[in-house]
Write a protein that holds these residues in place. Structure first.
Motif, PDB file in Angstrom:
ATOM      1  N   UNK A  13      61.950  12.217 -23.860  1.00  0.00           N
ATOM      2  CA  UNK A  13      63.223  12.833 -24.221  1.00  0.00           C
ATOM      3  C   UNK A  13      64.371  11.885 -23.898  1.00  0.00           C
ATOM      4  N   UNK A  14      65.313  11.757 -24.839  1.00  0.00           N
ATOM      5  CA  UNK A  14      66.487  10.895 -24.642  1.00  0.00           C
ATOM      6  C   UNK A  14      67.709  11.572 -25.235  1.00  0.00           C
ATOM      7  N   UNK A  15      68.303  12.473 -24.489  1.00  0.00           N
ATOM      8  CA  UNK A  15      69.530  13.108 -24.945  1.00  0.00           C
ATOM      9  C   UNK A  15      70.725  12.358 -24.368  1.00  0.00           C
ATOM     10  N   UNK A  16      71.824  12.276 -25.106  1.00  0.00           N
ATOM     11  CA  UNK A  16      72.990  11.552 -24.601  1.00  0.00           C
ATOM     12  C   UNK A  16      73.608  12.266 -23.396  1.00  0.00           C
ATOM     13  N   UNK A  17      74.226  11.509 -22.508  1.00  0.00           N
ATOM     14  CA  UNK A  17      74.844  12.110 -21.319  1.00  0.00           C
ATOM     15  C   UNK A  17      75.856  13.210 -21.659  1.00  0.00           C
ATOM     16  N   UNK A  18      76.601  13.054 -22.736  1.00  0.00           N
ATOM     17  CA  UNK A  18      77.604  14.063 -23.097  1.00  0.00           C
ATOM     18  C   UNK A  18      76.960  15.424 -23.368  1.00  0.00           C
ATOM     19  N   UNK A  19      75.697  15.446 -23.841  1.00  0.00           N
ATOM     20  CA  UNK A  19      75.053  16.728 -24.151  1.00  0.00           C
ATOM     21  C   UNK A  19      74.630  17.491 -22.901  1.00  0.00           C
ATOM     22  N   UNK A  20      74.724  16.871 -21.738  1.00  0.00           N
ATOM     23  CA  UNK A  20      74.450  17.587 -20.487  1.00  0.00           C
ATOM     24  C   UNK A  20      75.508  18.675 -20.275  1.00  0.00           C
ATOM     25  N   UNK A  21      76.739  18.389 -20.706  1.00  0.00           N
ATOM     26  CA  UNK A  21      77.789  19.389 -20.658  1.00  0.00           C
ATOM     27  C   UNK A  21      78.465  19.562 -19.308  1.00  0.00           C
ATOM     28  N   UNK A  22      78.188  18.679 -18.368  1.00  0.00           N
ATOM     29  CA  UNK A  22      78.826  18.761 -17.055  1.00  0.00           C
ATOM     30  C   UNK A  22      78.641  17.456 -16.312  1.00  0.00           C
ATOM     31  N   UNK A  23      79.447  17.277 -15.295  1.00  0.00           N
ATOM     32  CA  UNK A  23      79.297  16.133 -14.397  1.00  0.00           C
ATOM     33  C   UNK A  23      78.377  16.539 -13.260  1.00  0.00           C
ATOM     34  N   UNK A  24      77.616  15.587 -12.779  1.00  0.00           N
ATOM     35  CA  UNK A  24      76.736  15.836 -11.637  1.00  0.00           C
ATOM     36  C   UNK A  24      76.867  14.701 -10.644  1.00  0.00           C
ATOM     37  N   UNK A  25      76.736  15.033  -9.382  1.00  0.00           N
ATOM     38  CA  UNK A  25      76.618  14.050  -8.313  1.00  0.00           C
ATOM     39  C   UNK A  25      75.626  14.652  -7.324  1.00  0.00           C
ATOM     40  N   UNK A  26      74.405  14.147  -7.345  1.00  0.00           N
ATOM     41  CA  UNK A  26      73.329  14.699  -6.519  1.00  0.00           C
ATOM     42  C   UNK A  26      72.753  13.625  -5.610  1.00  0.00           C
ATOM     43  N   UNK A  27      72.371  14.033  -4.420  1.00  0.00           N
ATOM     44  CA  UNK A  27      71.664  13.154  -3.498  1.00  0.00           C
ATOM     45  C   UNK A  27      70.502  13.948  -2.929  1.00  0.00           C
ATOM     46  N   UNK A  28      69.322  13.323  -2.909  1.00  0.00           N
ATOM     47  CA  UNK A  28      68.149  14.033  -2.420  1.00  0.00           C
ATOM     48  C   UNK A  28      67.134  13.051  -1.858  1.00  0.00           C
ATOM     49  N   UNK A  29      66.443  13.461  -0.809  1.00  0.00           N
ATOM     50  CA  UNK A  29      65.357  12.669  -0.238  1.00  0.00           C
ATOM     51  C   UNK A  29      64.085  13.017  -0.996  1.00  0.00           C
ATOM     52  N   UNK A  30      63.364  11.994  -1.426  1.00  0.00           N
ATOM     53  CA  UNK A  30      62.158  12.185  -2.230  1.00  0.00           C
ATOM     54  C   UNK A  30      60.935  11.607  -1.532  1.00  0.00           C
ATOM     55  N   UNK A  31      59.819  12.271  -1.728  1.00  0.00           N
ATOM     56  CA  UNK A  31      58.514  11.741  -1.349  1.00  0.00           C
ATOM     57  C   UNK A  31      57.719  11.685  -2.648  1.00  0.00           C
ATOM     58  N   UNK A  32      57.296  10.493  -3.034  1.00  0.00           N
ATOM     59  CA  UNK A  32      56.591  10.294  -4.297  1.00  0.00           C
ATOM     60  C   UNK A  32      55.227   9.693  -3.994  1.00  0.00           C
ATOM     61  N   UNK A  33      54.195  10.257  -4.623  1.00  0.00           N
ATOM     62  CA  UNK A  33      52.852   9.719  -4.468  1.00  0.00           C
ATOM     63  C   UNK A  33      52.436   9.062  -5.772  1.00  0.00           C
ATOM     64  N   UNK A  34      52.020   7.813  -5.688  1.00  0.00           N
ATOM     65  CA  UNK A  34      51.464   7.067  -6.823  1.00  0.00           C
ATOM     66  C   UNK A  34      50.051   6.686  -6.402  1.00  0.00           C
ATOM     67  N   UNK A  35      49.092   7.440  -6.910  1.00  0.00           N
ATOM     68  CA  UNK A  35      47.724   7.242  -6.437  1.00  0.00           C
ATOM     69  C   UNK A  35      47.645   7.668  -4.984  1.00  0.00           C
ATOM     70  N   UNK A  36      47.104   6.815  -4.137  1.00  0.00           N
ATOM     71  CA  UNK A  36      46.969   7.126  -2.716  1.00  0.00           C
ATOM     72  C   UNK A  36      48.194   6.691  -1.908  1.00  0.00           C
ATOM     73  N   UNK A  37      49.145   6.019  -2.539  1.00  0.00           N
ATOM     74  CA  UNK A  37      50.317   5.505  -1.823  1.00  0.00           C
ATOM     75  C   UNK A  37      51.466   6.509  -1.856  1.00  0.00           C
ATOM     76  N   UNK A  38      52.141   6.634  -0.724  1.00  0.00           N
ATOM     77  CA  UNK A  38      53.322   7.484  -0.635  1.00  0.00           C
ATOM     78  C   UNK A  38      54.564   6.602  -0.517  1.00  0.00           C
ATOM     79  N   UNK A  39      55.602   6.958  -1.255  1.00  0.00           N
ATOM     80  CA  UNK A  39      56.878   6.261  -1.206  1.00  0.00           C
ATOM     81  C   UNK A  39      57.949   7.272  -0.817  1.00  0.00           C
ATOM     82  N   UNK A  40      58.894   6.861   0.006  1.00  0.00           N
ATOM     83  CA  UNK A  40      60.021   7.713   0.375  1.00  0.00           C
ATOM     84  C   UNK A  40      61.307   7.049  -0.105  1.00  0.00           C
ATOM     85  N   UNK A  41      62.164   7.840  -0.725  1.00  0.00           N
ATOM     86  CA  UNK A  41      63.404   7.330  -1.287  1.00  0.00           C
ATOM     87  C   UNK A  41      64.548   8.278  -1.011  1.00  0.00           C
ATOM     88  N   UNK A  42      65.737   7.744  -1.061  1.00  0.00           N
ATOM     89  CA  UNK A  42      66.947   8.530  -1.204  1.00  0.00           C
ATOM     90  C   UNK A  42      67.342   8.356  -2.667  1.00  0.00           C
TER      91      UNK A  42
END
Length: 144
Positions: free
Chosen positions: A31-60
């Protein structure tokens, strides 16, 4: 084929990127919708834990959108490891060495669109044989 994404849940966005596609015959859907079609501004920050196979990655994850663009930065130990920029025409990605190939800019953008954009806007752009089911519990893309 079914893919589920919970509204407002960025861990599901990036965790979904790190998993291999299902072994069905469903065609790839990005999916590739243009940013304007979101219809609002966003500013989000979140801590993520992502697993790729057996590896875990942590991100902000730091996400900003306005009518002109979407910007996503992923930080690990306060250092940028990935940046994504989408202006509705051009998608650019800059990643640190060792970044998992399974987490592509195209897949991240597609998952962000599925989770954050208005359901009606997403459903209106789906190709033939794809439908979007959505309710308060989440969203589900279905093929055939």
């Amino acid at each position: 084929m079914q893919r589920r994404a919970l509204l407002g849940c960025m861990p599901a966005v990036l965790a979904g990127c790190a998993t291999p596609p299902p072994s069905s015959t469903a065609p790839a859907l990005l999916l590739r919708l243009p940013p304007a079609s979101l219809g609002r501004r966003l500013a989000l920050a979140q801590r993520l834990h992502v697993w790729a196979g057996a590896r875990e990655f942590q991100f902000e994850a730091l996400l900003e959108t306005d009518e002109q663009s979407l910007r996503l930065a992923l930080l690990s130990f306060a250092q940028p490891v990935a940046r994504l920029h989408w202006d509705g025409t051009t998608l650019t990605q800059h990643v640190a060495p060792g970044w998992p190939a399974a987490v592509s800019a195209e897949r991240v953008l597609s998952d962000l669109v599925l989770v954050l954009w208005p359901a009606d806007a997403v459903a209106a752009t789906l190709p033939a044989h794809w439908t979007l089911q959505h309710d308060a519990a989440g969203r589900e893309l279905r093929w055939r």
